[in-house]
Design a protein around this motif. Sequence first.
Motif, PDB file in Angstrom:
ATOM      1  N   GLN A 182       4.498 -18.774 -27.458  1.00  0.00           N
ATOM      2  CA  GLN A 182       3.241 -19.069 -28.139  1.00  0.00           C
ATOM      3  C   GLN A 182       2.505 -20.216 -27.443  1.00  0.00           C
ATOM      4  O   GLN A 182       1.288 -20.165 -27.251  1.00  0.00           O
ATOM      5  CB  GLN A 182       3.509 -19.401 -29.610  1.00  0.00           C
ATOM      6  N   LEU A 183       3.247 -21.262 -27.043  1.00  0.00           N
ATOM      7  CA  LEU A 183       2.645 -22.387 -26.336  1.00  0.00           C
ATOM      8  C   LEU A 183       2.082 -21.944 -24.992  1.00  0.00           C
ATOM      9  O   LEU A 183       0.959 -22.316 -24.612  1.00  0.00           O
ATOM     10  CB  LEU A 183       3.678 -23.503 -26.147  1.00  0.00           C
ATOM     11  N   LYS A 184       2.849 -21.131 -24.260  1.00  0.00           N
ATOM     12  CA  LYS A 184       2.382 -20.635 -22.967  1.00  0.00           C
ATOM     13  C   LYS A 184       1.089 -19.838 -23.138  1.00  0.00           C
ATOM     14  O   LYS A 184       0.137 -20.015 -22.374  1.00  0.00           O
ATOM     15  CB  LYS A 184       3.456 -19.756 -22.322  1.00  0.00           C
ATOM     16  N   ASN A 185       1.034 -18.955 -24.154  1.00  0.00           N
ATOM     17  CA  ASN A 185      -0.167 -18.152 -24.392  1.00  0.00           C
ATOM     18  C   ASN A 185      -1.360 -19.033 -24.744  1.00  0.00           C
ATOM     19  O   ASN A 185      -2.482 -18.785 -24.280  1.00  0.00           O
ATOM     20  CB  ASN A 185       0.088 -17.126 -25.497  1.00  0.00           C
ATOM     21  N   THR A 186      -1.128 -20.074 -25.548  1.00  0.00           N
ATOM     22  CA  THR A 186      -2.208 -20.989 -25.922  1.00  0.00           C
ATOM     23  C   THR A 186      -2.747 -21.728 -24.703  1.00  0.00           C
ATOM     24  O   THR A 186      -3.964 -21.849 -24.517  1.00  0.00           O
ATOM     25  CB  THR A 186      -1.710 -21.999 -26.998  1.00  0.00           C
ATOM     26  N   ILE A 187      -1.848 -22.208 -23.846  1.00  0.00           N
ATOM     27  CA  ILE A 187      -2.275 -22.903 -22.624  1.00  0.00           C
ATOM     28  C   ILE A 187      -3.026 -21.943 -21.704  1.00  0.00           C
ATOM     29  O   ILE A 187      -4.075 -22.294 -21.146  1.00  0.00           O
ATOM     30  CB  ILE A 187      -1.069 -23.544 -21.911  1.00  0.00           C
ATOM     31  N   GLU A 189      -4.767 -19.319 -22.525  1.00  0.00           N
ATOM     32  CA  GLU A 189      -6.090 -19.071 -23.103  1.00  0.00           C
ATOM     33  C   GLU A 189      -7.016 -20.256 -22.861  1.00  0.00           C
ATOM     34  O   GLU A 189      -8.194 -20.085 -22.531  1.00  0.00           O
ATOM     35  CB  GLU A 189      -5.973 -18.787 -24.601  1.00  0.00           C
ATOM     36  N   ALA A 190      -6.481 -21.471 -23.023  1.00  0.00           N
ATOM     37  CA  ALA A 190      -7.295 -22.678 -22.788  1.00  0.00           C
ATOM     38  C   ALA A 190      -7.737 -22.755 -21.334  1.00  0.00           C
ATOM     39  O   ALA A 190      -8.881 -23.142 -21.047  1.00  0.00           O
ATOM     40  CB  ALA A 190      -6.507 -23.922 -23.189  1.00  0.00           C
ATOM     41  N   ILE A 191      -6.888 -22.390 -20.408  1.00  0.00           N
ATOM     42  CA  ILE A 191      -7.249 -22.397 -18.990  1.00  0.00           C
ATOM     43  C   ILE A 191      -8.374 -21.410 -18.721  1.00  0.00           C
ATOM     44  O   ILE A 191      -9.338 -21.714 -18.003  1.00  0.00           O
ATOM     45  CB  ILE A 191      -6.010 -22.080 -18.108  1.00  0.00           C
ATOM     46  N   MET A 192      -8.282 -20.237 -19.311  1.00  0.00           N
ATOM     47  CA  MET A 192      -9.302 -19.212 -19.106  1.00  0.00           C
ATOM     48  C   MET A 192     -10.665 -19.642 -19.679  1.00  0.00           C
ATOM     49  O   MET A 192     -11.705 -19.259 -19.162  1.00  0.00           O
ATOM     50  CB  MET A 192      -8.871 -17.884 -19.730  1.00  0.00           C
ATOM     51  N   ASP A 193     -10.644 -20.455 -20.748  1.00  0.00           N
ATOM     52  CA  ASP A 193     -11.882 -20.880 -21.396  1.00  0.00           C
ATOM     53  C   ASP A 193     -12.450 -22.168 -20.796  1.00  0.00           C
ATOM     54  O   ASP A 193     -13.520 -22.612 -21.187  1.00  0.00           O
ATOM     55  CB  ASP A 193     -11.653 -21.080 -22.896  1.00  0.00           C
ATOM     56  N   SER A 194     -11.742 -22.775 -19.852  1.00  0.00           N
ATOM     57  CA  SER A 194     -12.187 -24.060 -19.281  1.00  0.00           C
ATOM     58  C   SER A 194     -12.818 -23.856 -17.915  1.00  0.00           C
ATOM     59  O   SER A 194     -12.369 -23.042 -17.113  1.00  0.00           O
ATOM     60  CB  SER A 194     -10.968 -24.993 -19.131  1.00  0.00           C
ATOM     61  N   MET A 195     -13.851 -24.651 -17.663  1.00  0.00           N
ATOM     62  CA  MET A 195     -14.538 -24.591 -16.380  1.00  0.00           C
ATOM     63  C   MET A 195     -13.844 -25.464 -15.328  1.00  0.00           C
ATOM     64  O   MET A 195     -13.874 -25.164 -14.154  1.00  0.00           O
ATOM     65  CB  MET A 195     -15.993 -25.056 -16.526  1.00  0.00           C
ATOM     66  N   ASP A 196     -13.237 -26.576 -15.784  1.00  0.00           N
ATOM     67  CA  ASP A 196     -12.550 -27.472 -14.866  1.00  0.00           C
ATOM     68  C   ASP A 196     -11.421 -28.196 -15.595  1.00  0.00           C
ATOM     69  O   ASP A 196     -11.234 -28.015 -16.800  1.00  0.00           O
ATOM     70  CB  ASP A 196     -13.517 -28.458 -14.208  1.00  0.00           C
ATOM     71  N   PHE A 197     -10.701 -29.044 -14.865  1.00  0.00           N
ATOM     72  CA  PHE A 197      -9.542 -29.721 -15.419  1.00  0.00           C
ATOM     73  C   PHE A 197      -9.936 -30.655 -16.571  1.00  0.00           C
ATOM     74  O   PHE A 197      -9.234 -30.765 -17.563  1.00  0.00           O
ATOM     75  CB  PHE A 197      -8.801 -30.486 -14.325  1.00  0.00           C
ATOM     76  N   MET A 198     -11.056 -31.350 -16.433  1.00  0.00           N
ATOM     77  CA  MET A 198     -11.504 -32.284 -17.465  1.00  0.00           C
ATOM     78  C   MET A 198     -11.789 -31.544 -18.769  1.00  0.00           C
ATOM     79  O   MET A 198     -11.475 -32.015 -19.853  1.00  0.00           O
ATOM     80  CB  MET A 198     -12.735 -33.073 -17.005  1.00  0.00           C
TER      81      MET A 198
END
Length: 200
Positions: A182-187, A189-198
Amino acid sequence: MATTEIHAIKSTLSVAIDYIINPDKTEEKLYVNSFGCSIENGKKASDEFEMVRRNGTGRGTLLAQHILQNFKPGEVEPEQAIEIGIQLANKLLKGEYQYVIATHVDKQHIHNHIIFNNVNFNGKSFEYLENKGAKVWQKLRDISDELCLENNLSVVKNAEKSKGKSWWEYQQHKQGLSWKSQLKNTIDEAIMDSMDFMEL
């Protein structure tokens, strides 16, 4: 390519053995073999495992270990599969543990089941001697790959050799209950929705 998995049996050992030696799955037990015990039925083999366990330390709760070795569909014949399974059991267990092996031919892919006593003939536990840190799956995979290559069968290429899941963790993952998954899937998804590291 053969894949392998291993998990512990803590109860219903005779039922597990009866399942793997089922005549409908093994061509009337043509593809069943054993070392140090009977293949007549699950109860008899289970009782023979118990006699050896009684000579052990008596502290373990595990009755046996169950190995599953799945072959690529159409790549192996039953006679070859059971021979490879016997060699796998002999290399992994070194003649120190009772086992029952059965090759199932009732599905599209031929596969071996190996159930072996968790206590060896000297009264020592497999978990204690061989599976400290739950790393026997790596040794199992390496032996299986070696045997497949010797028999001109394919192996899984570029497998992540440093990762593995315990049987419990694997079951939790399959049921969607693993917090790690579940944690891996959440991370992810967050990566896919983010434009950059910040933004992440």
